[in-house]
Design a protein around this motif. Structure first.
Motif, PDB file in Angstrom:
ATOM      1  N   HIS A 145      19.477  39.450   5.043  1.00 27.33           N
ATOM      2  CA  HIS A 145      18.263  39.368   5.861  1.00 27.33           C
ATOM      3  C   HIS A 145      17.576  40.734   5.848  1.00 27.33           C
ATOM      4  O   HIS A 145      18.060  41.666   6.483  1.00 27.33           O
ATOM      5  CB  HIS A 145      18.631  38.931   7.281  1.00 27.33           C
ATOM      6  N   ILE A 146      16.491  40.828   5.110  1.00 26.36           N
ATOM      7  CA  ILE A 146      15.790  42.111   4.950  1.00 26.36           C
ATOM      8  C   ILE A 146      14.489  42.028   5.737  1.00 26.36           C
ATOM      9  O   ILE A 146      13.645  41.170   5.464  1.00 26.36           O
ATOM     10  CB  ILE A 146      15.540  42.390   3.459  1.00 26.36           C
ATOM     11  N   VAL A 147      14.379  42.887   6.739  1.00 24.52           N
ATOM     12  CA  VAL A 147      13.262  42.742   7.684  1.00 24.52           C
ATOM     13  C   VAL A 147      12.400  44.000   7.757  1.00 24.52           C
ATOM     14  O   VAL A 147      12.849  45.086   7.391  1.00 24.52           O
ATOM     15  CB  VAL A 147      13.778  42.348   9.095  1.00 24.52           C
TER      16      VAL A 147
ATOM     17  N   GLY B 132      18.669  47.575   0.233  1.00 24.73           N
ATOM     18  CA  GLY B 132      18.064  46.241   0.151  1.00 24.73           C
ATOM     19  C   GLY B 132      18.320  45.615  -1.200  1.00 24.73           C
ATOM     20  O   GLY B 132      18.755  44.455  -1.305  1.00 24.73           O
ATOM     21  N   SER B 133      18.084  46.392  -2.227  1.00 25.78           N
ATOM     22  CA  SER B 133      18.207  45.863  -3.566  1.00 25.78           C
ATOM     23  C   SER B 133      19.670  45.549  -3.915  1.00 25.78           C
ATOM     24  O   SER B 133      19.966  44.543  -4.577  1.00 25.78           O
ATOM     25  CB  SER B 133      17.559  46.884  -4.499  1.00 25.78           C
ATOM     26  N   MET B 134      20.625  46.371  -3.432  1.00 32.16           N
ATOM     27  CA  MET B 134      22.046  46.071  -3.683  1.00 32.16           C
ATOM     28  C   MET B 134      22.462  44.759  -3.026  1.00 32.16           C
ATOM     29  O   MET B 134      23.222  43.983  -3.593  1.00 32.16           O
ATOM     30  CB  MET B 134      22.926  47.211  -3.173  1.00 32.16           C
TER      31      MET B 134
ATOM     32  N   ILE C 124       9.436  41.698  -6.175  1.00 34.59           N
ATOM     33  CA  ILE C 124      10.630  42.367  -6.720  1.00 34.59           C
ATOM     34  C   ILE C 124      11.888  41.606  -6.285  1.00 34.59           C
ATOM     35  O   ILE C 124      12.784  41.326  -7.088  1.00 34.59           O
ATOM     36  CB  ILE C 124      10.693  43.836  -6.232  1.00 34.59           C
ATOM     37  N   ILE C 125      11.928  41.240  -5.005  1.00 40.74           N
ATOM     38  CA  ILE C 125      13.110  40.544  -4.479  1.00 40.74           C
ATOM     39  C   ILE C 125      13.270  39.166  -5.127  1.00 40.74           C
ATOM     40  O   ILE C 125      14.363  38.764  -5.520  1.00 40.74           O
ATOM     41  CB  ILE C 125      13.020  40.465  -2.937  1.00 40.74           C
ATOM     42  N   TYR C 126      12.154  38.474  -5.289  1.00 40.84           N
ATOM     43  CA  TYR C 126      12.177  37.144  -5.931  1.00 40.84           C
ATOM     44  C   TYR C 126      12.704  37.275  -7.360  1.00 40.84           C
ATOM     45  O   TYR C 126      13.538  36.479  -7.812  1.00 40.84           O
ATOM     46  CB  TYR C 126      10.747  36.597  -5.933  1.00 40.84           C
TER      47      TYR C 126
HETATM   48  P1  NAI Z   1       8.083  46.535   2.443  1.00 41.51           P
HETATM   49  O1  NAI Z   1       7.838  45.091   2.159  1.00 41.51           O
HETATM   50  O2  NAI Z   1       8.218  47.434   1.269  1.00 41.51           O
HETATM   51  O3  NAI Z   1       9.416  46.695   3.345  1.00 41.51           O
HETATM   52  C1  NAI Z   1       9.967  45.672   4.142  1.00 41.51           C
HETATM   53  C2  NAI Z   1      11.481  45.676   4.026  1.00 41.51           C
HETATM   54  O4  NAI Z   1      11.869  45.501   2.667  1.00 41.51           O
HETATM   55  C3  NAI Z   1      12.150  46.986   4.475  1.00 41.51           C
HETATM   56  O5  NAI Z   1      13.369  46.673   5.123  1.00 41.51           O
HETATM   57  C4  NAI Z   1      12.431  47.684   3.170  1.00 41.51           C
HETATM   58  O6  NAI Z   1      13.493  48.607   3.245  1.00 41.51           O
HETATM   59  C5  NAI Z   1      12.782  46.521   2.252  1.00 41.51           C
HETATM   60  N1  NAI Z   1      12.608  46.770   0.819  1.00 41.51           N
HETATM   61  C6  NAI Z   1      11.658  47.555   0.220  1.00 41.51           C
HETATM   62  N2  NAI Z   1      11.816  47.545  -1.121  1.00 41.51           N
HETATM   63  C7  NAI Z   1      12.875  46.738  -1.397  1.00 41.51           C
HETATM   64  C8  NAI Z   1      13.537  46.312  -2.590  1.00 41.51           C
HETATM   65  N3  NAI Z   1      13.143  46.733  -3.787  1.00 41.51           N
HETATM   66  N4  NAI Z   1      14.586  45.469  -2.495  1.00 41.51           N
HETATM   67  C9  NAI Z   1      15.014  45.029  -1.289  1.00 41.51           C
HETATM   68  N5  NAI Z   1      14.442  45.390  -0.120  1.00 41.51           N
HETATM   69  C10 NAI Z   1      13.379  46.232  -0.158  1.00 41.51           C
HETATM   70  O7  NAI Z   1       6.926  46.991   3.411  1.00 41.51           O
HETATM   71  P2  NAI Z   1       6.384  48.485   3.712  1.00 41.51           P
HETATM   72  O8  NAI Z   1       6.374  49.285   2.439  1.00 41.51           O
HETATM   73  O9  NAI Z   1       7.160  49.005   4.860  1.00 41.51           O
HETATM   74  O10 NAI Z   1       4.889  48.194   4.185  1.00 41.51           O
HETATM   75  C11 NAI Z   1       3.840  48.065   3.240  1.00 41.51           C
HETATM   76  C12 NAI Z   1       2.888  46.969   3.621  1.00 41.51           C
HETATM   77  O11 NAI Z   1       3.548  45.717   3.664  1.00 41.51           O
HETATM   78  C13 NAI Z   1       2.256  47.074   5.004  1.00 41.51           C
HETATM   79  O12 NAI Z   1       1.177  47.943   5.007  1.00 41.51           O
HETATM   80  C14 NAI Z   1       1.855  45.647   5.272  1.00 41.51           C
HETATM   81  O13 NAI Z   1       0.608  45.352   4.671  1.00 41.51           O
HETATM   82  C15 NAI Z   1       2.939  44.849   4.579  1.00 41.51           C
HETATM   83  N6  NAI Z   1       3.929  44.360   5.553  1.00 41.51           N
HETATM   84  C16 NAI Z   1       3.913  43.038   5.901  1.00 41.51           C
HETATM   85  C17 NAI Z   1       4.764  42.564   6.865  1.00 41.51           C
HETATM   86  C18 NAI Z   1       4.745  41.133   7.278  1.00 41.51           C
HETATM   87  O14 NAI Z   1       5.114  40.817   8.398  1.00 41.51           O
HETATM   88  N7  NAI Z   1       4.385  40.209   6.427  1.00 41.51           N
HETATM   89  C19 NAI Z   1       5.708  43.442   7.564  1.00 41.51           C
HETATM   90  C20 NAI Z   1       5.684  44.815   7.087  1.00 41.51           C
HETATM   91  C21 NAI Z   1       4.827  45.232   6.116  1.00 41.51           C
END
Ligand code: NAI
Ligand code: MG
Length: 416
Positions: free
Chosen positions: A85-87, A150-152, A173-175
């Motif tokens: 669960h990655i949030v 997250g990626s691991m 990326i996750i997909y």
């Molecule tokens: P992000 O999507 O990169 O991060 C969210 C989560 O994913 C965090 O826990 C992060 O550590 C993890 N994560 C990042 N890269 C990963 C990877 N390669 N593999 C697995 N897990 C990974 O979001 P970020 O960079 O914090 O925010 C950027 C933009 O994303 C925001 O400006 C907003 O537009 C959008 N966003 C949308 C959200 C929503 O509720 N749909 C929530 C947060 C951000």
């Protein structure tokens, strides 16, 4: 545990979270800068989420399939196993609960990775897990960066299902990584959500909702109303009232309990300010806001902001800004507004404001979004499924569909 015992444990856990809600909401407010009262609302939602799923734990049932008198055929719903669960950081514990509670109700074990910006409440939850008496290893919390921790998790062979809430970019990326192990995913990736207001709407109610939906949590909400489509006959009336109400909102540090706290991080502040500045450069008309309030010389504060005359092809119009920035488009005809609302490649939520319910219901069928809300915003809460179409995601969270994300169907057929 039996389903009934799982439910009992989840109820106990929700009571313990409720008892600790003061501390949890304090941590949430400290970590992401949200006003204390909003953080309290978030934790209340977490408690309710665990209760909803606790009650559902012993109501998960398969089916019998009639194949004729020579056969018995039935299905069992089997938990996936270990789920990741990655949030994100906008509702740290809220987003965690939304996927942990149904996975636990379904009988899965879980590994939670909070966002690197906001891990405090998840760590505090760890102590409460012990107090509730979950068996060792059922709930696990791993902090760390997305690209590493997250990626691991996503790539780990023992992880059998992945739920992610966050950006479209990271969702892709996750997909992609999940595909290597043919792992089921639930992706909730945000959007650019249109609110459509017709002349026969209750304008004051629509304005109140637009204020809440554009500026609540300082706009850091996946289901924000980030595009206001106003019928030209009521546009100016709507905007006057909207401006009045928006300029009365207070912006400040969380301990002042303002309407808008600061944005969650420097990165997010820079991102929002760069959209605002790019919008001005691209010729959009800034009607109000667009800066840090005068009383602050530093901090991630952004005033409620509104842009008019926004070209649909600019980034301001197309991208999820995730800050307190609303934009307005005017329309005349229904066909025109359908095209504009559906124009982009995301589809999370759309809203319609009109007292003509036939028109609204008909229009709901033409809008390519996972949810359509009529005469209200943020409708649904815990029981109603939510999720996106197009690039806004895959799968539905909340409600009973939220639990079925964590179960696979096993079919058992017997030739008598
Ligand atoms: P992000 O999507 O990169 O991060 C969210 C989560 O994913 C965090 O826990 C992060 O550590 C993890 N994560 C990042 N890269 C990963 C990877 N390669 N593999 C697995 N897990 C990974 O979001 P970020 O960079 O914090 O925010 C950027 C933009 O994303 C925001 O400006 C907003 O537009 C959008 N966003 C949308 C959200 C929503 O509720 N749909 C929530 C947060 C951000
Ligand atoms: Mg990122």
């Amino acid at each position: 545990l039996t389903p009934f015992e799982r439910g009992k444990l989840l109820y106990k856990f929700s009571d313990i979270i409720e008892k600790n809600s003061n501390n949890l909401s304090y941590l949430e407010s400290l970590d992401v800068g949200k006003p204390k009262s909003e953080a309290e609302g978030d934790i209340n939602g977490v408690v309710n989420c665990f209760r909803y799923n606790a009650g559902a734990a012993d109501k998960i049932e398969g089916a019998t399939i009639p194949l004729g008198s020579e056969f018995v055929d039935y299905t069992e719903l089997v938990p996936l196993g270990v789920t990741a669960h990655i949030v994100p950081w906008n509702f740290p514990l809220g987003m965690a609960a939304r996927s942990l509670a149904p996975a636990l109700a379904a009988g899965c074990t879980v590994v939670l990775k909070p966002a690197e910006q906001s891990s405090l409440s998840a760590i505090a939850l760890g102590d409460l897990i012990k107090e509730a008496g979950f068996p060792e290893g059922v709930i696990n919390i791993v902090t760390g960066y997305g690209e590493q921790a997250g990626s691991m998790l996503v790539n780990h062979p023992l992880v059998k299902g992945i739920t992610f809430t966050g950006s479209v970019e990271t969702g892709k990326i996750i997909y992609g990584n999940a595909a290597k192990g043919i792992k089921p995913v639930v992706l909730e990736l945000g959007g650019k959500n249109p609110m459509i207001v017709f002349p026969d709407a209750n304008i004051s109610k629509a304005v109140d909702d637009a204020i809440d939906a554009s500026f609540g949590n300082s706009g850091q909400v996946c289901s924000s109303s980030s595009r206001l489509f106003l019928h030209e006959d009521i546009s100016e009336e709507f905007l006057k009232e909207f401006e009045d109400k928006a300029l009365k909102l207070t912006v400040g540090p969380p301990e002042e309990n303002p309407n808008l706290g600061p944005l969650a991080s420097e990165e997010q502040y820079d991102k929002v300010m760069s959209y605002i500045n790019q919008g001005i450069k691209d010729g959009s008309k800034l009607r109000f806001g667009g800066t840090r309030p005068n009383r602050f010389s530093k901090g991630y504060y952004v005033m409620p902001t509104l842009f008019e005359k926004v070209d649909m092809t600019t980034q301001l119009a197309k991208d999820e800004i995730f800050g307190p920035v609303a934009i307005v488009h005017n329309f005349k005809q229904e066909e025109e507004v359908i095209k504009m609302a559906n124009a982009y490649d995301t589809g999370l939520v759309a809203g319609i404001y009109s007292e003509n319910i036939s028109r609204s219901l008909n229009l709901s069928r033409h809008l390519d979004f996972g949810s359509v809300w009529i005469n209200g915003w943020f409708i649904g809460g815990l029981q109603a499924p939510t999720g996106g179409v197009k690039m806004s995601g895959i799968g539905r969270e909340r409600g009973m569909p939220g639990i079925h994300n964590y179960l696979y169907i096993k079919n058992i057929g017997v030739h008598l």
